[in-house]
Design an enzyme around this catalytic site. Structure first.
Site, short mmCIF file in Angstrom:
data_model
loop_
_atom_site.label_atom_id
_atom_site.label_comp_id
_atom_site.label_asym_id
_atom_site.label_seq_id
_atom_site.Cartn_x
_atom_site.Cartn_y
_atom_site.Cartn_z
N PHE A 282 11.75 8.04 2.00
CA PHE A 282 11.08 7.47 3.17
C PHE A 282 12.03 6.48 3.81
CE2 PHE A 282 9.99 5.07 -0.62
CZ PHE A 282 10.14 3.75 -0.25
N ASN B 25 0.83 -1.20 0.00
CA ASN B 25 0.00 0.00 0.00
C ASN B 25 0.87 1.26 0.00
OD1 ASN B 25 -2.81 -0.26 -0.28
ND2 ASN B 25 -2.97 -1.21 1.75
N ASP C 268 10.92 -6.68 -1.12
CA ASP C 268 11.36 -6.66 0.27
C ASP C 268 12.70 -5.95 0.27
OD1 ASP C 268 10.62 -7.38 2.99
OD2 ASP C 268 12.46 -8.55 2.98
N SER C 269 12.80 -4.94 1.09
CA SER C 269 14.01 -4.13 1.05
C SER C 269 14.38 -3.66 2.43
CB SER C 269 13.82 -2.94 0.10
OG SER C 269 12.68 -2.19 0.48
#
Length: 200
Positions: free
Chosen positions: A155, A8, A72-73
């Site tokens: 972010f 999301n 995925d980080s």
């Protein structure tokens, strides 16, 4: 063509859209989790970025029947033996509390000298197709951990990351286009562009 991004995070969706546009791919409708019928999201209990990306992509494709991309980080700090790593989003305990995660990491690294502050962002993107095909791509972006936040963009740990290839600017000080051209996720997504193009 509809492509489900099992997230999301609108900033991740924007990054994917820019990568596709830069590659000349048009007509792809990117759906987020809020755009598809709700389903039970899987527990990300893998030990590696690859494990977790595939867990999310497989679950998303099974629930929606759409080609599903999952990422995925995280940030791997050399001094911390690669941590926070797969725990990056929940390093401080809660999930996705960027401020708390940054504060905790700054505190843990407060007395570490500059020459031992090497780190790298890692992203693994998994694309699972209705045919059962699975494609996995990995991207890395090396740099060092700053001692205080810099910049207003991005972010996660972007304000603490000083890339090796950004002329002394933090990741959070780069434009979206500059970040896309260098970033771990941009590199991983670029590897999947030929597969996405073949789906049209």
């Amino acid at each position: 063509m509809r492509l489900y991004l099992a997230s999301n995070n609108k900033k991740k969706a924007g990054e994917l859209a820019r990568v596709l546009e830069a590659s000349g791919i048009a007509g792809v409708e990117i759906l987020l989790t809020s755009d598809v019928p709700s389903y039970e999201e899987p527990v990300e209990d893998g030990r590696t970025f690859e494990d977790n990306a595939l867990i999310k992509a497989r679950a998303g494709m099974k629930a929606t029947g759409l080609p599903t991309l999952a990422d995925d980080s995280g940030l791997a700090v050399d001094e911390l033996n690669g941590m926070p790593g797969v725990l990056s989003a929940r390093w401080s305990g809660g999930h996705g509390d960027d401020e708390a995660n940054n504060d905790l990491l700054l505190g843990q690294m407060a007395h570490v000298p500059d020459e031992r502050r090497g780190c790298g962002f890692v992203s693994v993107c998994a694309l699972v197709l209705p045919s059962g095909e699975e494609h996995v791509a990995r991207g890395e972006w090396r740099g060092m951990l700053l001692r205080e936040r810099r910049g207003e963009g991005g972010f996660g740990y972007d304000p603490l990351f000083l890339p090796d290839d950004a002329d002394g600017r933090a990741s959070a000080e780069l434009t979206a286009e500059e970040k896309d051209a260098r970033s771990h996720r941009g590199k991983a997504l670029a590897e999947l562009v030929p597969v996405i193009r073949s789906l049209q």
